[in-house]
Design an enzyme around this catalytic site. Structure first.
Site, short mmCIF file in Angstrom:
data_model
loop_
_atom_site.label_atom_id
_atom_site.label_comp_id
_atom_site.label_asym_id
_atom_site.label_seq_id
_atom_site.Cartn_x
_atom_site.Cartn_y
_atom_site.Cartn_z
N THR A 166 13.58 31.25 -40.24
CA THR A 166 14.06 32.12 -39.19
C THR A 166 14.88 31.47 -38.10
OG1 THR A 166 12.04 33.35 -39.44
CG2 THR A 166 13.21 33.74 -37.44
N LYS A 188 13.51 40.58 -39.64
CA LYS A 188 12.56 39.90 -38.77
C LYS A 188 12.50 40.49 -37.37
CE LYS A 188 14.09 35.94 -41.30
NZ LYS A 188 14.98 34.81 -41.25
N GLY A 234 11.14 40.13 -32.20
CA GLY A 234 11.48 39.37 -33.39
C GLY A 234 10.41 38.33 -33.61
N SER A 255 13.59 28.08 -36.75
CA SER A 255 14.17 26.83 -37.24
C SER A 255 15.52 26.50 -36.61
CB SER A 255 14.34 26.89 -38.76
OG SER A 255 13.11 27.15 -39.38
#
Length: 182
Positions: free
Chosen positions: A12, A44, A56, A135
């Site tokens: 993500t 998401k 999110g 990430s």
């Protein structure tokens, strides 16, 4: 990377921005398992509270959905007070024996507030109205801060462009952007 003998799920980049009374939150769609992309179009983000709040998540999907459901309950319990609901969720998340094991983070935006909620009990309201998790979050955050400072783009365009920049840099982020604006 492995966790508990299993490949770590990385999935993500989520970014939210408030600008000129509007808020936007977006995410990429990539989900990877170890070094393999397993899905390109994961959704998401989710609208809450009669579509006035967008959330999110980053982390394990089942854990995140559980937390989103709890957050929605807290919003109802506290009459839509975003900060109060976030603090109560973070408190429960940190102290509840079951919730404490959930591995996810939440980003939440409304036209007035941008928050990051973590399982360590943190509720963070960034000074600049930009929230980023996942990430590729630091790449997207840097891009968003630069676009906020040097352009007149609206919140949605800043989120979109920043996520695309993150997708060019982070191997765990793709350019299948899902974006919601409130």
């Amino acid at each position: 990377m492995e966790r508990y003998g299993k490949p770590e799920l990385r999935a993500t980049t989520v970014l939210g921005v408030i600008r000129n009374g509007k808020a936007a939150l977006g995410s990429d769609g990539q989900m990877t398992l170890g070094n393999t992309v397993i899905k390109h179009s994961t959704r998401k983000i989710r609208r809450l509270r009669q579509a006035q709040i967008v959330t999110g998540f980053a982390g394990a999907t089942a854990d995140a959905v559980t937390l989103l459901d709890r957050f929605e309950e807290k919003l109802q319990t506290y009459g839509g007070l975003l900060e109060r609901a976030a603090v109560e969720l973070a408190r429960d998340w940190r102290t509840d024996k079951y919730l404490r094991r959930l591995e996810a983070m939440l980003a939440v935006v409304s036209p007035e507030k941008a928050l990051i909620i973590s399982g360590t009990g943190d509720v963070i309201e960034p000074e600049d109205g930009i929230v980023a998790i996942g990430s590729g979050s630091m790449f997207a955050l840097a891009a968003a801060r630069s676009l906020m400072k040097h352009t007149d783009l609206n919140a949605a365009d800043i989120v979109r462009e920043s996520l695309l920049i993150a997708a060019d840099i982070c191997i765990y982020t793709n350019d299948h952007i899902v974006l919601e604006e409130v």
